[in-house]
Structures are given as structure tokens and as C-alpha cells.
Design an enzyme around this catalytic site. Structure first.
Site, short mmCIF file in Angstrom:
data_model
loop_
_atom_site.label_atom_id
_atom_site.label_comp_id
_atom_site.label_asym_id
_atom_site.label_seq_id
_atom_site.Cartn_x
_atom_site.Cartn_y
_atom_site.Cartn_z
N HIS A 28 34.57 33.78 46.88
CA HIS A 28 35.01 33.42 46.26
C HIS A 28 35.80 32.82 46.79
O HIS A 28 35.85 31.52 45.89
CB HIS A 28 35.62 35.09 45.66
CG HIS A 28 37.09 34.97 45.36
ND1 HIS A 28 37.09 34.68 43.12
CD2 HIS A 28 38.21 34.42 45.45
CE1 HIS A 28 38.22 34.66 43.66
NE2 HIS A 28 39.08 34.57 44.06
N GLU A 29 36.39 33.14 47.87
CA GLU A 29 37.32 32.29 48.56
C GLU A 29 36.22 30.48 48.52
O GLU A 29 37.13 29.53 48.47
CB GLU A 29 37.57 32.45 49.89
CG GLU A 29 38.16 33.89 49.61
CD GLU A 29 39.38 34.07 48.63
OE1 GLU A 29 40.17 32.64 49.34
OE2 GLU A 29 40.34 34.40 48.04
N HIS A 58 36.51 28.46 46.37
CA HIS A 58 38.14 27.78 46.20
C HIS A 58 37.32 26.79 46.87
O HIS A 58 38.15 24.98 46.34
CB HIS A 58 39.05 28.54 46.74
CG HIS A 58 39.50 29.19 45.99
ND1 HIS A 58 39.48 29.11 44.15
CD2 HIS A 58 40.08 30.29 46.12
CE1 HIS A 58 40.39 30.69 43.95
NE2 HIS A 58 40.09 30.87 44.77
N GLU A 65 41.37 31.66 39.42
CA GLU A 65 40.91 32.70 40.06
C GLU A 65 39.69 33.37 39.16
O GLU A 65 38.60 33.85 40.33
CB GLU A 65 42.08 33.61 40.46
CG GLU A 65 42.73 33.44 41.42
CD GLU A 65 42.71 33.58 42.59
OE1 GLU A 65 41.76 33.84 42.54
OE2 GLU A 65 43.15 33.16 43.61
#
Length: 299
Positions: free
Chosen positions: A142-143, A146, A216
Site C-alpha cells: 500500500h505505501e 504511493h 488511500e
């Protein structure tokens, strides 16, 4: 522009472009108002604003890491964390970012940096202690999304105007810089500067919140597709959100200012989670999206 194996999100790209356009327009209007109000003193503020913008952009990763207590770690110091990042970067075909750990019991993670080469991914000791390996990989995927989508840099720039508006207001009130032109001009400036700055702050705040919530959801989807395990990310989300209630209120309040960058919001008891002001979608929304994605992959 180098591509990764992360699924591109055109919706996120459109929103980032629109947010940057609106923030830029707001910035031009705000700067024009300041020049009109300042008269002969405007070069000083333009220089100050330009210097702050450059500092904010070029040193944002260091500022964020320092503010959140992150320290870079070597593979020898954090072998499991580095191993997970190595596997994900190989899977995504992207450069490995710097890896850091924040010594706090608040279970969370964040990514920062103005580019992929300057990126930093950080996990807290509270997160590392609580998650299983597959759950940790879900959070890190997930990170890293970004970083791959470059929305960290956009969020940093977008947030700058709100910081600038507050700073200009304080300068105006503390120094009386905008009032050098007669008592009438001073009275008008004292009324208008805080008002315009407040409006600019509110608009930039809402724009960044809208972008933050969408990014997100985008990162959840991209990370789950990369690993192929939406259920692991959903499990991590549930576990992290549930553990927040056990964290001391003082620690949560210290973490709250950085919620826009966190994997999951750190909210102290009594904190408002209004949809309009929240930096993240609700837990229910994120879990529902991941459940549908899991069903689609399973089918």
C-alpha cells in the site's frame, strides 16, 4: 517516466492534476492579493514565500521523517522489514526506497519523498510487533503504491499553501508589515489579511482532504493487486484500526497531525471522523472495496 507493475489509476491522476491546478490558481490569486496589499514591501514576502516553498519541497522527506521520529535502518538492523520491501520492489519492478523505523507503539506506516529516488518508507515498531508477515507485506505494498503513483509529492505541494496562508497571517499580525501606508490602509489590511488567509487555508485543506481519501482507496487497490492478497491487507487494516483504541491518548494526539500520510488514521478518543474533514475513507469503505476485489480475483 519509468513505469512500475503497479496498476495505473487514471482517476487518481486526474484528481492530482485537478488538485494541483486549483491549488495553483488559488496560489496565484493569494499572491496577487498579497502584492496589492504589500506595496513596496512585496519583494520581501515573495522571496520568503519562494524560499519556504523550495525548502518544503526539497526537504519534505527529511522534515516528515524527523517529525514522526523515523530513523533509517540497515538490513542487519531490520531484516524482516528490508526483506519485505525487497520482495515487493522486485515484484513491482521499482527502485528500492530508503527504509526506516519509528520507535512508537502506534501501529502505522507511511511513505514520503518528492520522487522515487528520494522516497522513504517507514513502519512503526508497534506495527512490526503486531502484524503477521503477509499482513506487513500488504501494508508495505500500500505505501509503496504511493511512491509509484507519485501522490506523496503532490500531497506535499498541495499542503504547502495552507501552511503558507497561516504563516502569512502570523507575519501580518506580529509585524504589522501590511499596514505601512496609513491608518486606513492598516485597518483594512488587519481585517482582510486574516480573512483571506483563512479562506485560502480552508479551501486548500478541503482539496487535500478530498485527494487524500481517494488516494488511500487507490493505494489499497494497487497494493492488493500487486500482492494478490486483498484479504491480508484487509486483515491488517482491521487489526491496526482495532489496536488504536489501546494506544495511550497522548501518543495518538502526537500522531494526529500526520494522519494524511499514515496507512490508517491515529485518532484520539472523542476525535471527529466527519466524512468531509477526514483524511481517510472509513474502515467499512476500505474493507468493502477489498472484499469486492478479493471476490473478483477469486472468481
Amino acid at each position: 517516466m519509468a513505469r512500475t507493475r503497479y496498476v495505473p489509476d487514471r482517476g487518481l491522476t486526474r484528481r492530482m492534476v485537478l488538485t494541483m491546478f486549483l491549488i495553483g490558481l488559488l496560489y496565484v490569486i493569494f499572491t496577487g492579493f498579497l502584492i496589492a496589499a504589500l506595496g513596496k514591501a512585496w519583494p520581501l514576502i515573495v522571496l520568503l514565500v519562494g524560499g519556504l516553498f523550495v525548502a518544503q519541497f526539497w526537504f519534505s522527506d527529511r522534515i516528515a521523517a524527523f517529525s514522526m521520529g523515523a530513523r533509517e535502518v540497515t538490513p542487519a538492523q531490520a531484516p524482516e522489514l528490508h526483506g519485505a520491501v525487497d520482495r515487493l520492489c522486485a515484484l513491482a519492478d521499482m527502485p528500492k526506497p530508503r527504509v526506516a523505523v519509528a520507535d512508537t507503539d502506534v501501529p502505522n506506516a507511511f511513505a514520503t519523498g518528492r520522487s522515487r529516488k528520494k522516497a522513504l518508507v517507514c513502519a512503526t515498531t508497534g506495527l512490526l510487533r503486531r502484524l503477521e508477515p503477509e499482513e506487513l507485506e500488504g501494508v508495505l505494498a500500500h505505501e509503496l503504491s504511493h511512491v509509484a503513483h507519485r501522490d506523496v509529492a503532490v500531497m506535499t505541494i498541495a499542503a504547502f499553501l495552507g501552511v503558507l496562508a497561516g504563516l502569512i497571517t502570523r507575519i501580518a499580525l506580529w509585524t504589522g508589515l501590511f499596514g505601512r501606508g496609513g491608518r486606513d490602509n492598516q485597518n483594512v489590511a488587519l481585517l482582510l489579511i486574516p480573512l483571506i488567509s483563512a479562506v485560502v487555508y480552508v479551501i486548500s485543506f478541503l482539496l487535500t482532504r478530498l485527494l487524500s481519501r481517494y488516494r488511500e482507496l487507490s493505494a489499497d487497490r494497487a497494493g492488493a493487486l500487486l500482492t494478490g492478497r486483498p484479504s491480508a491487507l484487509a486483515s491488517a487494516l482491521t487489526k491496526v484500526s482495532g489496536q488504536m483504541a489501546r494506544i495511550p491518548t497522548r501518543d495518538l494526539r502526537q500522531a494526529e497531525p500526520f494522519n494524511a500520510f499514515f496507512f490508517a488514521p491515529a485518532l484520539s478518543p472523542g476525535a471527529s471522523l466527519g466524512r468531509l474533514l477526514s483524511s481517510h475513507p472509513t474502515l467499512e469503505q476500505r474493507l468493502d472495496r477489498l472484499a469486492r476485489l478479493s471476490a473478483r480475483l477469486g472468481g
